[in-house]
Design a protein around this motif. Sequence first.
Motif, PDB file in Angstrom:
ATOM      1  N   HIS A 628       9.365  -3.472  -8.386  1.00 23.43           N
ATOM      2  CA  HIS A 628       8.022  -4.027  -8.542  1.00 23.43           C
ATOM      3  C   HIS A 628       7.356  -4.213  -7.178  1.00 23.43           C
ATOM      4  O   HIS A 628       6.197  -3.825  -6.971  1.00 23.43           O
ATOM      5  N   HIS A 629       8.128  -4.825  -6.243  1.00 27.33           N
ATOM      6  CA  HIS A 629       7.593  -5.030  -4.893  1.00 27.33           C
ATOM      7  C   HIS A 629       7.336  -3.688  -4.195  1.00 27.33           C
ATOM      8  O   HIS A 629       6.318  -3.519  -3.507  1.00 27.33           O
ATOM      9  N   LYS A 632       4.147  -2.121  -5.505  1.00 29.70           N
ATOM     10  CA  LYS A 632       2.950  -2.796  -5.015  1.00 29.70           C
ATOM     11  C   LYS A 632       2.673  -2.446  -3.561  1.00 29.70           C
ATOM     12  O   LYS A 632       1.523  -2.233  -3.162  1.00 29.70           O
ATOM     13  N   LYS A 636      -0.632  -0.510  -1.930  1.00 30.03           N
ATOM     14  CA  LYS A 636      -1.423  -1.023  -0.815  1.00 30.03           C
ATOM     15  C   LYS A 636      -1.613   0.041   0.253  1.00 30.03           C
ATOM     16  O   LYS A 636      -2.685   0.158   0.858  1.00 30.03           O
TER      17      LYS A 636
END
Length: 638
Positions: A628-629, A632, A636
């Motif tokens: 998940h991290h 993300k 970005k």
Amino acid sequence: MEYDVIVVGGGHAGIEAAIISAKMGCHTLLLTVLVEQIGAASCNPAVGGLGKGHLVKEIDALGGVMGYITDKSGIQFRTLNASKGPAVRGTRAQIDMDRYKIIARNLCYQTKNLEVSQQMVESLILNQTKDQIIGLKTAVGKEYRAKKIILTTGTFLCGKIHIGQSISSNGRAGEPPAKALGENLRSLGLDMGRLKTGTCARIKASSIHFESLEQHCGDLPAPFFSQRTERELQGNVFNPVQLPCYVTYTNPKTHKIIRENFHRAPMFIGQIEGIGPRYCPSIEDKVNRFSERERHQLFLEPQTLEANEYYINGLTTSMPFDVQEEMIHSIEGLENAEIVRYGYAIEYDYINPTELAHTLEVKKIKNLYCAGQINGTTGYEEAGAQGIFAGINAALSAQGKQEITLKRNEAYIGVMIDDLVTKGTKEPYRMFSSRAEYRLLLREGNAIFRLGEMAYRLGLMEESEFQRLKQDKQDIKEGLEWLQTKTITPTAENLRFLESLCEEKIADKTPWATIASRRSFDVHKLLKIAEVEDAPFKNYSPRALEEILIEAKYANYIQKQQGLIDNMDKMLSISIPKDFAFDAIPGLSLEVIEKLKKFNPKSLFEASEISGVTPASLEVLQLYIHLHHKKKNFAKEL
């Protein structure tokens, strides 16, 4: 009348809960059906064993009394698995059941801040919103108020005894059940069920043909459970009177008798509703499930020092009395046996332990704690361990202090409670060493080193004993450092001695830790090192020396397990993102997903506290939180 803590039930859980609460300064009341039955060993006349011995040692380390009472009433002491590694050894003692009760009752009477009263509890008194307990009412109409109440009701909640088609309402043979209290608990909306356990027939000693049986004696020197026993010995050898047990076996004739009467067995004809213990099945269940076996081992165990009566361990049954007589008389040594007490099954209500927090407080009803068989366990040791833990937490909470929890890597008590409150149980739960992932760190012998400091902080260890513990810990650290840093330098003067000590040629600069890790190296040889080297061991206590030797032998394995624990601690500290979606994560069951969505934990530690969320589920969550991290961060960058 008002108390800090009220304990309901005078069994092994109730004794530990009441005494420890009183020791911690709480005004405590113990309510029990019959005062004479405080500490009764309802089933086998023994304490300890594999996994169970660990629990007794941990109870003792926390200031409990089961180990001490066992040492005082024991009539045979053995170390099980003595030839195996220290992690899976277990101390076990046959007890004088009569003496055990007397000592337990006297300890209750002699404990400051503890009152004992013979009354049957009928109902709990809750506040107006029904989410907090404030007291209870007994059968004589007396009401008591308390800050905290601990239920340790054993098999008494709506208890029923079965011997063949004969059914009686009892909490234990000859004692009334707690029917009103059982019905009251069900009315509170708790998730409850029925369990079953059983016991064996008892035989008059003079009717047994011992000469045809194999004899099993206790160990010499005898092992013991309690630190208090060690202090009272003042350096002398523990030398109790020890009686032998005897071994016999069922045979094809026995099995034929049982099979021919399956149609009369309560557990096969739907008469018994409760689920029995998988690891201690009745003899009819064993004959049914293991039909290929020609015999099953039985132990004849004395019930008192006078040895007038023997318990047939391994022959638990609820068969009709005439079938019990016939099958017992078919067994070698018991051909003319006189049955003093028939075996029976007992079924009773229990609360699904997922209703409890890790402190053993009921989640739905504040200030109410449960310990022992009411939580779905079986065994004196499991009950006692829960009792002392519930007693400590109830006392702390009553005093406005922070309650304690124990991790799976800290104690067998922690393993058991975590198993119960996160997984629940549909059958009587029994402790085994195999349930502990970190069992090499959770040895019987180091229970005092693992839990002693906690006991001291709780006011359950005297200053002198704590200073001795601190000294032993320092000596263990110093001794291990010496073994790891010092090497052997053979000389003409010491070569023969070194080779006799190590049983082989010694290479120059060999670390002493390498020598100490060998299977043949023992405490005696550890002390002999001081004769040729400037080693510190000669001034160490026996328990410090034993721990040094064990940690030296298993250093690599201990280090690996500690590494796993450190990794688990790091994993549990991981936060769960606010926008993290639990739905459709491969590897998570629908049940786990539903619970995660319902409780919305903020970290993996909080997730681990949810009933049914397993270590495997946590590993899956950790992986998908990482992904998940990563996803993300990638978004970005775009």
